[in-house]
Design an enzyme around this catalytic site. Structure first.
Site, PDB file in Angstrom:
ATOM      1  N   SER A 151       5.762   1.445 -27.419  1.00  0.00           N
ATOM      2  CA  SER A 151       5.491   0.571 -26.263  1.00  0.00           C
ATOM      3  C   SER A 151       6.406  -0.656 -26.349  1.00  0.00           C
ATOM      4  CB  SER A 151       4.011   0.199 -26.234  1.00  0.00           C
ATOM      5  OG  SER A 151       3.754  -0.593 -25.103  1.00  0.00           O
ATOM      6  N   THR A 152       6.004  -1.692 -27.059  1.00  0.00           N
ATOM      7  CA  THR A 152       6.873  -2.876 -27.174  1.00  0.00           C
ATOM      8  C   THR A 152       7.970  -2.662 -28.215  1.00  0.00           C
ATOM      9  OG1 THR A 152       5.591  -3.888 -28.948  1.00  0.00           O
ATOM     10  CG2 THR A 152       4.890  -4.360 -26.676  1.00  0.00           C
ATOM     11  N   GLY A 153       7.817  -1.640 -29.035  1.00  0.00           N
ATOM     12  CA  GLY A 153       8.783  -1.390 -30.107  1.00  0.00           C
ATOM     13  C   GLY A 153       8.444  -2.147 -31.384  1.00  0.00           C
ATOM     14  N   LYS A 208      -0.931  -0.225 -40.926  1.00  0.00           N
ATOM     15  CA  LYS A 208      -0.502  -1.178 -39.893  1.00  0.00           C
ATOM     16  C   LYS A 208      -1.663  -2.102 -39.526  1.00  0.00           C
ATOM     17  CE  LYS A 208       0.060  -0.049 -35.377  1.00  0.00           C
ATOM     18  NZ  LYS A 208       0.658   0.718 -34.283  1.00  0.00           N
ATOM     19  N   ASP A 211       5.833   8.702 -34.107  1.00  0.00           N
ATOM     20  CA  ASP A 211       4.644   8.058 -33.545  1.00  0.00           C
ATOM     21  C   ASP A 211       4.385   8.691 -32.189  1.00  0.00           C
ATOM     22  OD1 ASP A 211       2.491   6.373 -33.487  1.00  0.00           O
ATOM     23  OD2 ASP A 211       3.632   4.513 -33.494  1.00  0.00           O
ATOM     24  N   ARG A 256      -2.490  -4.886 -36.584  1.00  0.00           N
ATOM     25  CA  ARG A 256      -1.983  -5.461 -35.331  1.00  0.00           C
ATOM     26  C   ARG A 256      -2.356  -6.931 -35.263  1.00  0.00           C
ATOM     27  NH1 ARG A 256       0.737  -4.188 -31.151  1.00  0.00           N
ATOM     28  NH2 ARG A 256       0.875  -1.951 -31.541  1.00  0.00           N
ATOM     29  N   GLU A 282       0.844  -1.199   0.000  1.00  0.00           N
ATOM     30  CA  GLU A 282       0.000   0.000   0.000  1.00  0.00           C
ATOM     31  C   GLU A 282       0.880   1.251   0.000  1.00  0.00           C
ATOM     32  OE1 GLU A 282      -2.897  -0.245   3.150  1.00  0.00           O
ATOM     33  OE2 GLU A 282      -3.856  -2.002   2.253  1.00  0.00           O
ATOM     34  N   ARG A 293      -5.462   3.955 -25.146  1.00  0.00           N
ATOM     35  CA  ARG A 293      -5.681   3.039 -26.273  1.00  0.00           C
ATOM     36  C   ARG A 293      -6.854   2.085 -26.016  1.00  0.00           C
ATOM     37  NH1 ARG A 293       0.398   1.057 -26.883  1.00  0.00           N
ATOM     38  NH2 ARG A 293       0.281   1.461 -24.639  1.00  0.00           N
TER      39      ARG A 293
HETATM   40  C1  R5P Z   1      -0.941   2.817 -31.493  1.00  0.00           C
HETATM   41  O1  R5P Z   1      -1.578   2.855 -32.525  1.00  0.00           O
HETATM   42  C2  R5P Z   1       0.147   3.787 -31.188  1.00  0.00           C
HETATM   43  O2  R5P Z   1       0.039   4.917 -31.963  1.00  0.00           O
HETATM   44  C3  R5P Z   1       1.532   3.165 -31.325  1.00  0.00           C
HETATM   45  O3  R5P Z   1       1.792   2.908 -32.686  1.00  0.00           O
HETATM   46  C4  R5P Z   1       1.614   1.892 -30.552  1.00  0.00           C
HETATM   47  O4  R5P Z   1       1.169   2.103 -29.251  1.00  0.00           O
HETATM   48  C5  R5P Z   1       3.013   1.348 -30.527  1.00  0.00           C
HETATM   49  O5  R5P Z   1       2.991   0.151 -29.835  1.00  0.00           O
HETATM   50  P1  R5P Z   1       4.161  -0.907 -29.979  1.00  0.00           P
HETATM   51  O6  R5P Z   1       5.448  -0.184 -29.699  1.00  0.00           O
HETATM   52  O7  R5P Z   1       3.857  -1.921 -28.920  1.00  0.00           O
HETATM   53  O8  R5P Z   1       4.093  -1.479 -31.338  1.00  0.00           O
END
Ligand code: R5P
Length: 307
Positions: free
Chosen positions: A231-233, A200, A227, A202, A41, A98
């Protein structure tokens, strides 16, 4: 309003921004002590006098996303209780943006719940930077009329120009349709260079497929990818691989929010880009552009009546 009547406070994720804002504005920095109890906590104690003052609290919601939401809400609630005359929150990175739709039955629409939690504080202003807006066209519908979505795209452009990293034939690329809002603005700030967006798809949390249908020629060009979030790249690496296949000579990676989950930075560095430039909305080894001057110009100056 004099600088003594204002105090700026940084949460665990944004002390670097708050300290810088205090330094460049002369406004007091207020200390907040935090620790975790053995059971996980959070304990928070505000150590500065906020009674009757205007308080600017800055905290990003990454890293440690869930505990930073608790820290932010606990601190803001208490600043109000302790008599802050005006209370402003700056959330440089707004998490959960998101998850803005119920994609599958029963899912939480996280950003909607988060917005409701912020509304319980009755802030005089809630500011964020380059919030991920895909299906939400107007975030004020969620957060209320005192919500402001600022942008750090110009600051990234100034960094690139200041280091002579762009020329007339540089092309700006957004990895997907949603990135058009950043790509078009960055291209404008870079002197009206050409820009394009890719497509893109996903596949999973970490996997994406990036393709192109546009006719923009990238062969031999220096390309700046932009961008909102890394996040994960996965998106960046796939985009870089495609651009290389299309003949791009040099690639500069830019983003506003370097979430950089897991080994994202390592994955991107292995592709050998010319530079990786992000802001410090989330502190990282590639946070080369500070948003502190933007906080001064768009928030502090407005509060203090000096603009
Ligand atoms: C999602 O559409 C965002 O604009 C970024 O492209 C996304 O969050 C990137 O995520 P990651 O690095 O995991 O591919």
């Amino acid at each position: 309003m004099g600088s003594q009547e204002v105090v700026v406070i940084g949460g665990s994720n944004s002390e670097h921004i708050a300290i810088r804002v205090s330094r460049i504005t002369g406004v007091d920095y207020g200390f907040v002590y935090k620790r975790f109890f053995p059971d996980g906590e959070l304990y928070v104690r505000i150590e500065c006098d906020v009674s009757g003052r205007s308080v600017v609290y800055i905290n990003s919601l990454q890293p440690s996303v869930n505990s930073s939401i608790i820290e932010t809400l606990y601190t803001l609630y208490t600043l109000r209780e302790l008599g802050a005359r005006k209370l402003y929150a700056i959330v440089p990175y707004m998490a959960y943006a998101r998850q803005d739709e119920r994609f599958k039955p029963g899912e939480v629409v996280s950003i909607r719940v988060l917005a409701e939690l912020f509304k319980t504080i009755d802030l005089d202003g809630l500011y964020t930077f380059d919030m991920h807006l895909h299906r939400i066209s107007d975030p004020r519908e969620l957060f209320g009329s005192r919500f402001y979505n600022l942008s750090a795209v110009k600051a990234i452009a100034e960094y690139l120009v200041g280091r002579n990293l762009v020329s007339r034939d540089t092309v700006v690329v957004g990895p997907d349709e949603e990135a058009e809002q950043w790509a078009s603005r960055l291209a404008g700030y870079l002197g009206g260079v050409e820009y394009t967006v890719l497509e893109k798809e996903r596949i999973s949390d970490e996997e994406v497929r990036v393709t192109t249908k546009t006719g923009v020629s990238l062969a031999g060009k220096r390309v700046v990818i932009v961008d909102d979030i890394i996040s994960t790249g996965g998106t960046m690496v796939e985009t870089i691989n495609l651009l290389k296949k299309l003949g791009a000579k040099e690639i500069i990676v830019t983003c506003i929010h370097p979430v950089l989950a897991g080994n994202a930075l390592y994955k991107i560095m292995r592709t050998n880009p010319l530079d990786i430039v992000c802001t410090d909305t989330i502190l990282s080894p590639v946070s080369k552009v500070s948003i502190a001057p933007l906080v001064r110009d768009y928030v502090l100056k407005a509060i203090m009546g000096t603009r």
